[in-house]
Design an enzyme around this catalytic site. Structure first.
Site, short mmCIF file in Angstrom:
data_model
loop_
_atom_site.label_atom_id
_atom_site.label_comp_id
_atom_site.label_asym_id
_atom_site.label_seq_id
_atom_site.Cartn_x
_atom_site.Cartn_y
_atom_site.Cartn_z
N ARG A 154 -7.44 6.58 -3.10
CA ARG A 154 -7.39 5.82 -4.36
C ARG A 154 -8.26 4.58 -4.29
O ARG A 154 -8.76 4.10 -5.30
CB ARG A 154 -5.94 5.47 -4.72
CG ARG A 154 -5.12 6.68 -5.11
CD ARG A 154 -3.69 6.30 -5.42
NE ARG A 154 -2.97 5.85 -4.25
CZ ARG A 154 -2.27 6.65 -3.45
NH1 ARG A 154 -2.15 7.93 -3.75
NH2 ARG A 154 -1.66 6.18 -2.39
N GLU A 188 4.40 3.99 8.40
CA GLU A 188 5.86 3.90 8.38
C GLU A 188 6.48 5.15 9.01
O GLU A 188 7.40 5.08 9.81
CB GLU A 188 6.32 3.76 6.94
CG GLU A 188 7.09 2.49 6.68
CD GLU A 188 7.37 2.33 5.21
OE1 GLU A 188 6.47 2.59 4.40
OE2 GLU A 188 8.50 1.95 4.89
#
Ligand code: AMP
Length: 179
Positions: free
Chosen positions: A67, A104
């Site tokens: 993106r 994460e």
């Protein structure tokens, strides 16, 4: 809800077009979806103009897959400089350098295309969203390996609570929208 406080009208409109998607891509993650913002001509232009205005001096823009590419290319065109994509593995025909980094959940890598960054070239890094900062940190490391001089980073939206900018504290990080 995004903070509208100080923003000019076109940026307020842009902020209102950020779509919150709970539990995407995994349970517990509140995904800030910028696709409605990008699909709106006025909102997208307002964000890109502001990113270009906040940009530190640079001879090249580096965009983070995927993106980040959309904002990076538009910002580069506004600044009148070129753009280089920092890509996920297996996408580039010629790789100059790569970095492997922890997310994460799990790991990821970014690769720098060969022959696109000159030694000591001043580069600004662009992404859509700054979350935990792991990706931006890796992008800076990758460009550093490639000999670039990183003059700063630009994001359309910063998730302030995640303190991602702390992971790249030695760089100038500018965000247009914050939440
Ligand atoms: P980070 O945690 O800063 O390494 O984020 C990694 C990438 O995932 C960024 O480039 C963002 O595009 C995307 N990202 C992470 N968290 C979110 C979120 N909550 N909403 C939208 N995009 C996100």
């Amino acid at each position: 809800m995004l903070e509208y406080g100080e923003l000019a009208a076109p940026l307020k409109r842009a902020a209102s077009l950020v779509r919150d998607v709970p539990d995407y891509p995994r349970p517990g993650i509140l995904f800030r979806d910028l696709t409605p913002l990008m699909a709106d001509a006025e909102a997208f232009a307002a964000i890109v103009d502001k990113m270009a205005e906040k940009a530190p001096k640079a001879e090249l823009v580096a965009g983070i897959e995927s993106r980040g590419f959309l904002f990076a290319a538009a910002v580069a065109a506004r600044l009148g400089v070129g753009v280089v994509p920092l890509r996920k593995p297996g996408k580039l025909p010629r790789v100059a350098h790569s970095v492997h980094f922890a997310l994460e959940y799990g790991f990821d890598s970014l690769e720098l295309p060969d022959g696109c960054v000159r030694s000591l070239e001043r580069v600004v890094v662009v992404d859509d969203v700054l979350a935990t900062g792991g990706t931006l940190k890796a992008a800076c490391e990758l460009l550093h390996k490639g000999g670039a001089l990183i003059t700063g980073a630009l994001v359309a939206l910063e998730l302030v609570g995640l303190r991602g900018r702390d992971r790249v504290a030695h760089h100038d990080v500018q965000a247009v929208l914050t939440v």
